[in-house]
Write a protein that holds these residues in place. Structure first.
Motif, PDB file in Angstrom:
ATOM      1  N   GLY A 147       0.809  -1.221  -0.061  1.00  0.00           N
ATOM      2  CA  GLY A 147       0.026  -0.094  -0.036  1.00  0.00           C
ATOM      3  C   GLY A 147       0.687   1.238  -0.054  1.00  0.00           C
ATOM      4  N   VAL A 148       2.022   1.301   0.740  1.00  0.00           N
ATOM      5  CA  VAL A 148       2.902   2.383   0.597  1.00  0.00           C
ATOM      6  C   VAL A 148       3.228   2.464  -0.598  1.00  0.00           C
ATOM      7  CG1 VAL A 148       5.124   3.246   1.567  1.00  0.00           C
ATOM      8  CG2 VAL A 148       3.450   1.966   2.933  1.00  0.00           C
ATOM      9  N   THR A 149       3.724   1.559  -1.317  1.00  0.00           N
ATOM     10  CA  THR A 149       4.322   1.431  -2.838  1.00  0.00           C
ATOM     11  C   THR A 149       3.412   2.277  -3.571  1.00  0.00           C
ATOM     12  OG1 THR A 149       5.250  -0.517  -2.248  1.00  0.00           O
ATOM     13  CG2 THR A 149       5.131   0.145  -4.633  1.00  0.00           C
ATOM     14  N   MET A 150       1.967   1.904  -3.456  1.00  0.00           N
ATOM     15  CA  MET A 150       0.862   2.459  -4.276  1.00  0.00           C
ATOM     16  C   MET A 150       0.775   4.008  -3.940  1.00  0.00           C
ATOM     17  SD  MET A 150      -2.167  -0.099  -4.899  1.00  0.00           S
ATOM     18  CE  MET A 150      -2.985   0.652  -3.556  1.00  0.00           C
ATOM     19  N   SER A 151       0.903   4.376  -2.675  1.00  0.00           N
ATOM     20  CA  SER A 151       0.789   5.848  -2.533  1.00  0.00           C
ATOM     21  C   SER A 151       1.968   6.859  -2.928  1.00  0.00           C
ATOM     22  CB  SER A 151       0.342   6.050  -0.933  1.00  0.00           C
ATOM     23  OG  SER A 151       1.803   5.939  -0.385  1.00  0.00           O
ATOM     24  N   PHE A 152       2.996   5.958  -3.238  1.00  0.00           N
ATOM     25  CA  PHE A 152       4.031   6.755  -3.724  1.00  0.00           C
ATOM     26  C   PHE A 152       3.905   6.872  -5.241  1.00  0.00           C
ATOM     27  CE2 PHE A 152       6.288   6.489   0.033  1.00  0.00           C
ATOM     28  CZ  PHE A 152       6.936   7.726  -0.056  1.00  0.00           C
ATOM     29  N   GLN A 153       3.310   5.691  -5.949  1.00  0.00           N
ATOM     30  CA  GLN A 153       2.936   5.637  -7.382  1.00  0.00           C
ATOM     31  C   GLN A 153       2.215   6.510  -7.857  1.00  0.00           C
ATOM     32  OE1 GLN A 153       2.595   1.826  -9.060  1.00  0.00           O
ATOM     33  NE2 GLN A 153       4.499   1.140  -8.268  1.00  0.00           N
ATOM     34  N   PHE A 154       1.182   7.169  -7.008  1.00  0.00           N
ATOM     35  CA  PHE A 154       0.482   8.069  -7.512  1.00  0.00           C
ATOM     36  C   PHE A 154       1.179   9.316  -8.057  1.00  0.00           C
ATOM     37  CE2 PHE A 154      -3.235   6.856  -4.457  1.00  0.00           C
ATOM     38  CZ  PHE A 154      -3.915   6.154  -5.461  1.00  0.00           C
ATOM     39  N   GLY A 155       2.171   9.627  -7.385  1.00  0.00           N
ATOM     40  CA  GLY A 155       3.188  10.782  -7.620  1.00  0.00           C
ATOM     41  C   GLY A 155       4.165  10.430  -8.719  1.00  0.00           C
ATOM     42  N   THR A 156       4.836   9.208  -8.359  1.00  0.00           N
ATOM     43  CA  THR A 156       5.835   8.707  -9.550  1.00  0.00           C
ATOM     44  C   THR A 156       5.477   8.584 -10.990  1.00  0.00           C
ATOM     45  OG1 THR A 156       5.636   6.771  -8.759  1.00  0.00           O
ATOM     46  CG2 THR A 156       7.323   7.994  -7.655  1.00  0.00           C
ATOM     47  N   ASN A 157       4.204   7.795 -11.049  1.00  0.00           N
ATOM     48  CA  ASN A 157       3.889   7.396 -12.263  1.00  0.00           C
ATOM     49  C   ASN A 157       2.709   8.426 -12.894  1.00  0.00           C
ATOM     50  OD1 ASN A 157       5.187   5.094 -11.149  1.00  0.00           O
ATOM     51  ND2 ASN A 157       5.224   4.708 -13.201  1.00  0.00           N
ATOM     52  N   TRP A 158       1.803   8.779 -11.786  1.00  0.00           N
ATOM     53  CA  TRP A 158       0.486   9.470 -12.348  1.00  0.00           C
ATOM     54  C   TRP A 158       0.419  10.812 -11.846  1.00  0.00           C
ATOM     55  CZ3 TRP A 158      -1.269   6.353 -16.151  1.00  0.00           C
ATOM     56  CH2 TRP A 158      -1.137   5.449 -16.164  1.00  0.00           C
ATOM     57  N   PRO A 159       1.175  11.619 -11.969  1.00  0.00           N
ATOM     58  CA  PRO A 159       1.109  13.036 -11.454  1.00  0.00           C
ATOM     59  C   PRO A 159      -0.153  13.929 -11.751  1.00  0.00           C
ATOM     60  CG  PRO A 159       2.922  12.831 -12.740  1.00  0.00           C
ATOM     61  CD  PRO A 159       2.482  11.583 -12.559  1.00  0.00           C
ATOM     62  N   GLY A 160      -0.464  13.562 -13.094  1.00  0.00           N
ATOM     63  CA  GLY A 160      -1.727  14.259 -13.779  1.00  0.00           C
ATOM     64  C   GLY A 160      -2.953  13.978 -12.652  1.00  0.00           C
ATOM     65  N   TYR A 161      -2.991  12.652 -12.367  1.00  0.00           N
ATOM     66  CA  TYR A 161      -4.094  12.504 -11.432  1.00  0.00           C
ATOM     67  C   TYR A 161      -4.576  13.374 -10.381  1.00  0.00           C
ATOM     68  CZ  TYR A 161      -7.103   9.580  -8.454  1.00  0.00           C
ATOM     69  OH  TYR A 161      -8.243   9.028  -7.562  1.00  0.00           O
ATOM     70  N   MET A 162      -3.440  13.584  -9.464  1.00  0.00           N
ATOM     71  CA  MET A 162      -3.820  14.480  -8.324  1.00  0.00           C
ATOM     72  C   MET A 162      -3.844  15.903  -8.756  1.00  0.00           C
ATOM     73  SD  MET A 162      -4.273  12.603  -5.667  1.00  0.00           S
ATOM     74  CE  MET A 162      -4.144  13.396  -4.295  1.00  0.00           C
ATOM     75  N   GLU A 163      -3.193  16.177  -9.964  1.00  0.00           N
ATOM     76  CA  GLU A 163      -3.428  17.790 -10.425  1.00  0.00           C
ATOM     77  C   GLU A 163      -4.537  17.807 -10.846  1.00  0.00           C
ATOM     78  OE1 GLU A 163      -0.365  17.986 -13.344  1.00  0.00           O
ATOM     79  OE2 GLU A 163       1.210  17.447 -11.990  1.00  0.00           O
TER      80      GLU A 163
ATOM     81  N   GLY B 259     -10.439  23.642 -15.587  1.00  0.00           N
ATOM     82  CA  GLY B 259      -9.807  22.512 -15.792  1.00  0.00           C
ATOM     83  C   GLY B 259      -9.402  21.375 -14.570  1.00  0.00           C
ATOM     84  N   VAL B 260      -9.907  21.878 -13.356  1.00  0.00           N
ATOM     85  CA  VAL B 260      -9.317  21.122 -12.300  1.00  0.00           C
ATOM     86  C   VAL B 260     -10.804  20.938 -11.479  1.00  0.00           C
ATOM     87  CG1 VAL B 260      -8.141  21.240  -9.941  1.00  0.00           C
ATOM     88  CG2 VAL B 260      -7.209  22.027 -12.084  1.00  0.00           C
ATOM     89  N   ALA B 261     -10.849  19.569 -11.118  1.00  0.00           N
ATOM     90  CA  ALA B 261     -12.031  19.459 -10.210  1.00  0.00           C
ATOM     91  C   ALA B 261     -12.160  19.879  -9.079  1.00  0.00           C
ATOM     92  CB  ALA B 261     -12.103  17.901 -10.124  1.00  0.00           C
ATOM     93  N   HIS B 262     -13.355  20.653  -8.692  1.00  0.00           N
ATOM     94  CA  HIS B 262     -13.527  20.987  -7.272  1.00  0.00           C
ATOM     95  C   HIS B 262     -14.724  20.616  -6.348  1.00  0.00           C
ATOM     96  CE1 HIS B 262     -10.636  24.776  -7.084  1.00  0.00           C
ATOM     97  NE2 HIS B 262     -10.796  24.229  -8.388  1.00  0.00           N
ATOM     98  N   ALA B 263     -14.481  20.190  -5.220  1.00  0.00           N
ATOM     99  CA  ALA B 263     -15.796  19.694  -4.674  1.00  0.00           C
ATOM    100  C   ALA B 263     -16.673  20.680  -4.607  1.00  0.00           C
ATOM    101  CB  ALA B 263     -15.254  19.191  -3.290  1.00  0.00           C
TER     102      ALA B 263
END
Lengths: 334, 453
Positions: free
Chosen positions: B69-85, B161-165
């Motif tokens: 799970g820790v690996t996954m939380s890092f992979q959001f950033g290392t591989n999929w930065p567009g997701y959080m942006e 272009g950014v999702a807002h709650a």
């Protein structure tokens, strides 16, 4: 004057993230350090050392998840920039954390003949994770510059941090054990303190060359005056602790927690210094904490939860530590 | 090498490896609580023996889940930065609440649950078990809320272009969330009951007739027999929900190329996306229309309505069939085992031998189900908001290839070690029977069991 939330929230979150990282470095620092010291310990001692961290390591590592989580949720832009730039070191860190995390459990559950293998994996994982964290810190301090000089600086910080973690591990062993192992841990502490001090001196000397920006930030009047307590106090604590190692363990096991607390204080001071070197950037020279922050309404809803939950977390973490207080060799059957 | 496809394989491999372990810990926590409560009520030490055997499996699974799970939380950033942006304003708080309300709770009380039996009062130890089990379930709640939101997003608006709650209630309880959560929790329950039943059957086959084996075996078999029909019903409801909100996924699951009435239920086929047809098709006439619309003339959506906007058909079609097939097998095995245990108080040897490999049937069905729903979300990462291809980071393909290869080797080795330990623990428990010492009495009270066992 009205309170300006859009300005304050990113700042609060930067503080929370810093706090989470600091707690992580102190708590998982001693876990990882004990893993590094595994190389110097006998079989029976290794069991006791594991017993000293077994009930805690999981919660300790959760602080890393929180720190990354806060970076991810509060500063999504920075999260992407930092982690893609550090792709390979992050991978090495994760490799180390995976190996050491599973080795914890496997070593206790596999048939007796295979235990040695997992002990070695535990040591390797801890060492790799510590070195990777140090390397990332070094490269990050330089603004994610990954030139050859930057890499060398990263390697320097890596060894310094690994030595510092080993010192934390030794201090924790002093607190949690008694007898021969405790005496051995005092010697470990002395050695690792020297290594850490050498590393810190090297890093301090290299910093002005590696990063003129940070150098300028520290050596301007009058900031220099306000900041001087940080390095002076750290150095004094360092010296004092080193001298203490010649008088430990003390009769009735007095002050057995003191080395650990002293090291934690040194870490906190060093961390404050680092934080000052960066402020107000979250990605050095590229993104300030305000440029990288999420929308204020999203930060607000996380903050509301954090304010309620964090004290509860700290409360029950203390409880867990109290339940497993005392010496790790304590073989009570009831 | 294309970093997009490599990153997708890497994340897929990582999340596939990760999901195996929460699938076990979510329900196993509650099973352990059940063992503990039975012990409290009956004072029968066999319940506590079952507890201590399975708490080791829990500890190991938990550790595997944490590190992956820790690996996954890092992979959001290392591989999929567009997701959080893009959707960080939504995903961020959900993940933060998972960490704050679940992770710390589990991790802090896990120590007490594992090693604190002799350190705290029995009541506190039971409470620790409740909190750990509750923590894993709360964790599942948040992560499923986020995953469901990515499938069926609601309660937000796009600004620059950014999702807002806009409405957090609508975000968390988005249209597919209740169905997905129920489906996943039941899947976890089934995975654990088959795992317990299977490893207990292994003990049974080696001649172990100890009380703790019987107790674990009955718990596993009866729980499975009760949960599987509920799961089949819940899965059907989930499918109808998907039909309403993600019809293109249903079209791919049924390999239905053209929208229309009287759509057959395809039992076997090799979908050919280039030719837009099924090869070697075996189908029940009007079946899909009946299942999905409860009428032979019911109109079932076809892939022709979603050109360039539907998931790859082959993996979704087959993922769904593997899941359903495993589910049917689970129904047959658990009901016959329940029958023999109830009526004959014994287990026929062939059935016990079948139950051993079925120990992993929950994993198979869970993975197949996740592939169906996650590949079924493509080409979108967040349906209608963010395409997977737009979220990938600027990392070089060679870097991703290197890390992917290493992860794969590591995961395979860890999986082998994990399964080896499960079998070892079962055989050891079988050998010790009811004479095994109660851990916590013989072992150092606060340590991991120190000697290799």
């Amino acid at each position: 004057m009205s309170f300006d939330w859009p300005t304050a929230l990113p700042l609060i979150f930067a503080g929370l993230m810093g706090l989470a990282i600091l707690i992580y470095v102190i708590l998982d620092g001693f876990d990882l350090g004990i893993g590094i010291l595994f190389a110097a310990a006998e079989d029976a001692e290794q069991d006791t050392m594991i017993a000293a961290i077994g009930p805690f390591w999981d919660a300790n590592e959760t602080w890393l998840v929180l720190a990354v989580g806060l970076l991810l949720v509060a500063f999504p832009l920075a999260h992407g920039v930092i982690l893609t730039a550090l792709y390979i070191p992050v991978f090495v860190l994760l490799l180390g954390l995976i190996l050491r995390g599973v080795a914890f459990d496997f070593r206790a559950k596999v048939p007796a003949g295979r235990k040695h293998r997992w002990n070695r994996i535990f040591f390797l994982g801890s060492l790799i994770a510590s070195l990777a964290q140090g390397y990332m810190l070094g490269v990050y301090v330089l603004g994610l510059d990954v030139g050859l000089g930057g890499m060398a600086f990263g390697v320097l910080v890596a060894f310094c941090l690994a030595a510092a973690y080993a010192a934390m591990g030794a201090a924790w062993v002093i607190y949690k054990t008694e007898g021969e192992l405790q005496k051995k841990a005092v010697r470990w502490l002395r050695t690792t303190l020297v290594l850490t001090a050498l590393g810190m001196a090297a890093v301090s000397l290299a910093t002005p060359f590696a990063s003129p920006r940070i150098f300028d930030k520290w050596f301007v009047w009058p900031e220099m005056l306000y900041l001087s307590p940080l390095p002076i106090l750290s150095a004094l604590l360092f010296l004092w602790l080193w001298r203490q190692t010649f008088h430990l363990p003390k009769p009735d096991d007095r002050h057995s927690l003191t080395p650990f607390l002293t090291l934690a204080a040194i870490f906190a001071l060093g961390f404050a210094g680092l934080a000052w070197s960066f402020y107000p950037f979250v990605v050095p020279d590229r993104l300030t904490i305000w440029q990288a922050a999420s929308a204020p309404e999203s930060l607000a809803i996380i903050l509301a939860g954090t304010v309620v939950v964090l004290p509860i977390i700290i409360f029950y973490s203390f409880y867990a530590y109290r339940v497993f207080g005392g010496k790790a060799t304590d073989l009570t059957y009831d | 090498m294309d970093p997009l496809i490599l990153s997708r394989i890497q994340f897929g491999a990582n999340i596939s490896f990760h999901i195996l372990f929460p699938t076990i810990t979510i329900a196993l926590g509650w099973v352990l609580l059940f063992f503990k409560l039975r012990y409290n009520a009956t004072n029968d030490s066999a319940w506590m023996r079952a507890y201590f055997t399975w708490v080791k499996v829990f500890a190991l699974s938990f550790a595997m889940g944490v590190v992956s799970g820790v690996t996954m939380s890092f992979q959001f950033g290392t591989n999929w930065p567009g997701y959080m942006e893009k959707v960080g304003n939504i995903a961020g708080p959900l993940l933060a609440y998972e960490i704050l309300t679940a992770f710390f709770l589990e991790a802090a009380f896990l120590g007490i649950m594992l090693f604190g039996f002799r350190r705290v009062s029995n009541r506190i130890h039971t409470l620790a078990t409740v909190l750990v089990a509750g923590g894993t379930t709360v964790s599942a709640f948040w992560i499923i809320a986020l995953n469901s939101w990515m499938q069926t997003p609601a309660g937000f608006e796009m600004r620059d272009g950014v999702a807002h709650a806009v409405d957090w209630w609508a975000i968390i309880f988005n249209p597919s969330m209740p169905y997905r959560l129920t489906h996943m929790l039941l899947a976890s329950g089934l995975t654990v009951s088959f795992l317990i039943a299977g490893l207990s059957a292994l003990r049974y086959l080696t001649g172990d007739r100890s009380e703790s084996m019987w107790k674990a075996l009955r718990t596993g078999v009866f729980t499975a027999a009760i949960l599987i029909p509920i799961q089949i019903f819940a899965g059907d409801q989930h499918g109808l929900n998907t039909l309403e909100h993600q019809p293109q996924k249903i079209a791919a699951m049924e390999a239905n190329w053209n929208t229309g009435p009287n759509v057959p239920l395809v039992l076997f086929a090799l979908p050919d996306e280039a030719a837009k047809e099924n090869k070697f098709e075996i189908a029940i006439p009007d079946g899909a229309s009946l299942v999905l619309r409860h009428s032979t003339s019911g109109v079932v959506p076809g892939l022709n309505d979603y050109p360039g906007n539907h998931p790859p058909v082959f993996p979704v079609f087959w993922g769904f069939r593997v899941m359903v097939g495993t589910g049917i097998l689970m129904l047959l095995v658990s009901w016959s085992a329940a029958f023999f245990l109830k009526r004959r108080h014994s287990l026929p040897k062939p059935l016990a031998m079948l139950m051993v490999p079925m120990a992993l049937s929950g994993w198979l069905a869970t993975l197949a189900g996740w592939y169906t729903t996650e590949i079924g979300r493509q080409p979108w990462l967040v349906t209608g908001v963010l395409k997977t291809g737009d979220a990938v980071g600027p990392v070089a393909g060679s870097h991703v290839a290197l890390t992917l290869a290493t992860y794969l080797v590591l995961y395979v080795l860890l999986l082998i070690a994990y399964l080896g330990v499960l079998v070892h623990l079962a055989l050891k428990a079988a050998k010790d029977g009811d004479s095994s010492p109660l851990p916590g009495v013989m072992n150092a009270a606060m340590s991991q069991p120190a000697a290799g066992e």
